[in-house]
Design a protein around this motif. Structure first.
Motif, mmCIF file in Angstrom:
data_model
loop_
_atom_site.group_PDB
_atom_site.id
_atom_site.type_symbol
_atom_site.label_atom_id
_atom_site.label_comp_id
_atom_site.label_asym_id
_atom_site.label_seq_id
_atom_site.Cartn_x
_atom_site.Cartn_y
_atom_site.Cartn_z
ATOM 1 N N ARG A 51 12.991 2.142 6.340
ATOM 2 C CA ARG A 51 13.096 3.506 6.872
ATOM 3 C C ARG A 51 12.458 3.596 8.245
ATOM 4 O O ARG A 51 11.481 2.899 8.536
ATOM 5 C CB ARG A 51 12.404 4.469 5.910
ATOM 6 C CG ARG A 51 12.748 5.943 6.159
ATOM 7 C CD ARG A 51 12.039 6.811 5.151
ATOM 8 N NE ARG A 51 10.627 6.989 5.498
ATOM 9 C CZ ARG A 51 9.715 7.433 4.648
ATOM 10 N NH1 ARG A 51 10.050 7.690 3.386
ATOM 11 N NH2 ARG A 51 8.466 7.600 5.030
ATOM 12 N N THR A 52 13.007 4.454 9.121
ATOM 13 C CA THR A 52 12.439 4.705 10.439
ATOM 14 C C THR A 52 12.234 6.202 10.622
ATOM 15 O O THR A 52 13.097 7.007 10.269
ATOM 16 C CB THR A 52 13.349 4.167 11.555
ATOM 17 O OG1 THR A 52 13.472 2.754 11.430
ATOM 18 C CG2 THR A 52 12.789 4.498 12.930
ATOM 19 N N VAL A 83 0.851 -1.187 0.000
ATOM 20 C CA VAL A 83 0.000 0.000 0.000
ATOM 21 C C VAL A 83 0.888 1.239 0.000
ATOM 22 O O VAL A 83 2.059 1.183 0.388
ATOM 23 C CB VAL A 83 -0.955 0.026 1.223
ATOM 24 C CG1 VAL A 83 -1.954 -1.108 1.162
ATOM 25 C CG2 VAL A 83 -0.166 -0.004 2.528
ATOM 26 N N ARG A 84 0.332 2.343 -0.433
ATOM 27 C CA ARG A 84 1.067 3.614 -0.453
ATOM 28 C C ARG A 84 0.544 4.478 0.693
ATOM 29 O O ARG A 84 -0.639 4.834 0.722
ATOM 30 C CB ARG A 84 0.882 4.320 -1.791
ATOM 31 C CG ARG A 84 1.650 5.643 -1.898
ATOM 32 C CD ARG A 84 1.337 6.362 -3.204
ATOM 33 N NE ARG A 84 1.824 5.624 -4.369
ATOM 34 C CZ ARG A 84 1.058 4.990 -5.239
ATOM 35 N NH1 ARG A 84 -0.274 4.984 -5.067
ATOM 36 N NH2 ARG A 84 1.563 4.371 -6.279
ATOM 37 N N ILE A 85 1.396 4.831 1.636
ATOM 38 C CA ILE A 85 0.953 5.589 2.803
ATOM 39 C C ILE A 85 1.595 6.973 2.826
ATOM 40 O O ILE A 85 2.693 7.179 2.294
ATOM 41 C CB ILE A 85 1.252 4.833 4.116
ATOM 42 C CG1 ILE A 85 2.749 4.637 4.318
ATOM 43 C CG2 ILE A 85 0.540 3.482 4.105
ATOM 44 C CD1 ILE A 85 3.107 4.050 5.679
ATOM 45 N N VAL A 139 -2.019 0.259 -3.872
ATOM 46 C CA VAL A 139 -1.064 0.143 -4.971
ATOM 47 C C VAL A 139 -1.639 -0.881 -5.944
ATOM 48 O O VAL A 139 -1.804 -2.046 -5.565
ATOM 49 C CB VAL A 139 0.316 -0.318 -4.466
ATOM 50 C CG1 VAL A 139 1.255 -0.563 -5.644
ATOM 51 C CG2 VAL A 139 0.901 0.716 -3.516
ATOM 52 N N PRO A 140 -1.978 -0.487 -7.160
ATOM 53 C CA PRO A 140 -2.549 -1.453 -8.092
ATOM 54 C C PRO A 140 -1.608 -2.637 -8.300
ATOM 55 O O PRO A 140 -0.417 -2.472 -8.549
ATOM 56 C CB PRO A 140 -2.711 -0.647 -9.388
ATOM 57 C CG PRO A 140 -2.811 0.766 -8.931
ATOM 58 C CD PRO A 140 -1.908 0.867 -7.730
ATOM 59 N N MET A 141 -2.163 -3.834 -8.152
ATOM 60 C CA MET A 141 -1.399 -5.056 -8.379
ATOM 61 C C MET A 141 -1.915 -5.729 -9.627
ATOM 62 O O MET A 141 -2.858 -5.266 -10.266
ATOM 63 C CB MET A 141 -1.538 -5.973 -7.160
ATOM 64 C CG MET A 141 -0.935 -5.384 -5.891
ATOM 65 S SD MET A 141 -1.120 -6.466 -4.457
ATOM 66 C CE MET A 141 -2.858 -6.242 -4.078
ATOM 67 N N ALA A 142 -1.319 -6.852 -9.974
ATOM 68 C CA ALA A 142 -1.682 -7.539 -11.213
ATOM 69 C C ALA A 142 -3.164 -7.869 -11.254
ATOM 70 O O ALA A 142 -3.816 -7.786 -12.298
ATOM 71 C CB ALA A 142 -0.853 -8.810 -11.356
ATOM 72 N N ILE A 194 5.759 3.105 -0.324
ATOM 73 C CA ILE A 194 5.030 1.847 -0.500
ATOM 74 C C ILE A 194 5.556 0.840 0.520
ATOM 75 O O ILE A 194 6.760 0.588 0.584
ATOM 76 C CB ILE A 194 5.185 1.313 -1.930
ATOM 77 C CG1 ILE A 194 4.529 2.279 -2.924
ATOM 78 C CG2 ILE A 194 4.565 -0.076 -2.064
ATOM 79 C CD1 ILE A 194 4.722 1.904 -4.370
ATOM 80 N N VAL A 195 4.639 0.291 1.323
ATOM 81 C CA VAL A 195 5.025 -0.617 2.398
ATOM 82 C C VAL A 195 4.035 -1.775 2.471
ATOM 83 O O VAL A 195 2.938 -1.702 1.931
ATOM 84 C CB VAL A 195 5.071 0.102 3.765
ATOM 85 C CG1 VAL A 195 6.088 1.239 3.754
ATOM 86 C CG2 VAL A 195 3.692 0.622 4.143
#
Length: 281
Positions: free
Chosen positions: A209-210, A179-181, A261-264, A230-231
């Motif tokens: 990343r923190t 997902v994009r946060i 996040v669009p997936m296949a 994206i995580v």
């Protein structure tokens, strides 16, 4: 997407069921018994709006696999829910496929009123390395159930994630897909002076990343914009308690805002994103 709702007893016997294309409802006209469970089945993974009891509003969740089972809560496990939930002898359950525009819109991606310790299918899912005395009203799932009342503690609607005074406490929210946060919002439990609070909290993202966030003594939402990324999960840790007389800081709710996040397999989401990009051009 074909969707099925079932009530099953402890022996696996189906007590009631309903099946529909993209939407179905199940009315169960008996009282639940210990060992009963509610089951959701889908013909394929995807986003659904789910209400396993009429005391809770339907909420958007992501089914990573094709079935989910929630044991009907009794005793201590019932305390995080409304007293009306799962009670009586008339129960209405519902599920429907999410529409493409609902999937694509920016929303709180950490919301799941139906999360549970045993859940490995329905996302988001919260887990923690410690929960106060192992009690359901202090479980990790309470931090993503959508209940934000925070001026008391220990019973619904004042559920929270309790850390049992452990300075190394950590809470992980798993999304079950990328997902994009872009924003994180904290609701600290604020039953002052019983409660303490954290002056700082750190969040590590699945991309490595923190980030650290300053917090204040308040029951209001404390929101922080972050660089979009994206995580697949985030971990809350590094909780620095204020120097006050209470040993009891706790988290009522965490919201993690963003978009899919669009997936296949998400052609409909991709189509909506493409339309938005065309409009912005």
């Amino acid at each position: 997407m074909e969707l099925t709702l079932k009530i099953m007893d402890a022996d696996g016997f189906v007590l009631a069921s309903a099946t529909g294309q993209d939407e179905t409802f199940l009315v169960y006209r008996q009282s639940y018994r210990e060992g009963d469970c509610v089951v959701v089945e889908a013909s394929e993974p995807g986003h659904i709006f789910l209400a396993l009891d009429s005391a809770n509003q339907p909420g958007p969740v992501y089914m990573k696999e094709c079935d989910y089972c929630l044991a009907v809560p009794f005793g201590d496990k019932h305390k995080p829910y409304s007293p009306d939930a799962f009670s009586g002898d008339m129960h209405r359950l519902s599920v429907r496929s999410a529409r493409p525009d609902e999937i694509a819109q920016r929303r709180n991606l950490a919301l799941n009123p139906w999360d549970d310790h045993a859940n490995r299918t329905l996302f988001p899912h919260a887990r923690a390395n410690v929960e106060t005395r192992g009690e359901a009203v202090f479980a990790a799932r309470n931090a993503i159930d959508g209940e934000k009342a925070n001026d008391d503690h220990g019973f619904w609607p004042y559920t929270s994630w309790g850390i049992n005074r452990d300075p190394d406490a950590a809470l992980t929210v798993e999304f079950g897909r990328p997902v994009r946060i872009d924003e994180i919002v904290f609701y600290l439990r604020a039953d002052f002076p019983h409660d303490s609070w954290w002056e700082k909290a750190s969040v590590t993202f699945s991309n490595g990343r923190t980030s650290s966030f300053p917090l204040v003594k308040s029951g209001a939402a404390q929101g922080f914009s972050i660089e979009p990324c994206i995580v697949e999960w985030v971990e809350l840790h590094g909780l620095i308690k204020a120097q006050d007389g209470s040993p009891f800081p706790a988290l009522t709710q965490i919201e993690i805002w963003g978009t899919e996040v669009p997936m296949a397999g998400d052609r409909e989401v991709a189509a909506v994103d493409a339309e938005d990009e065309a409009e912005d051009a």
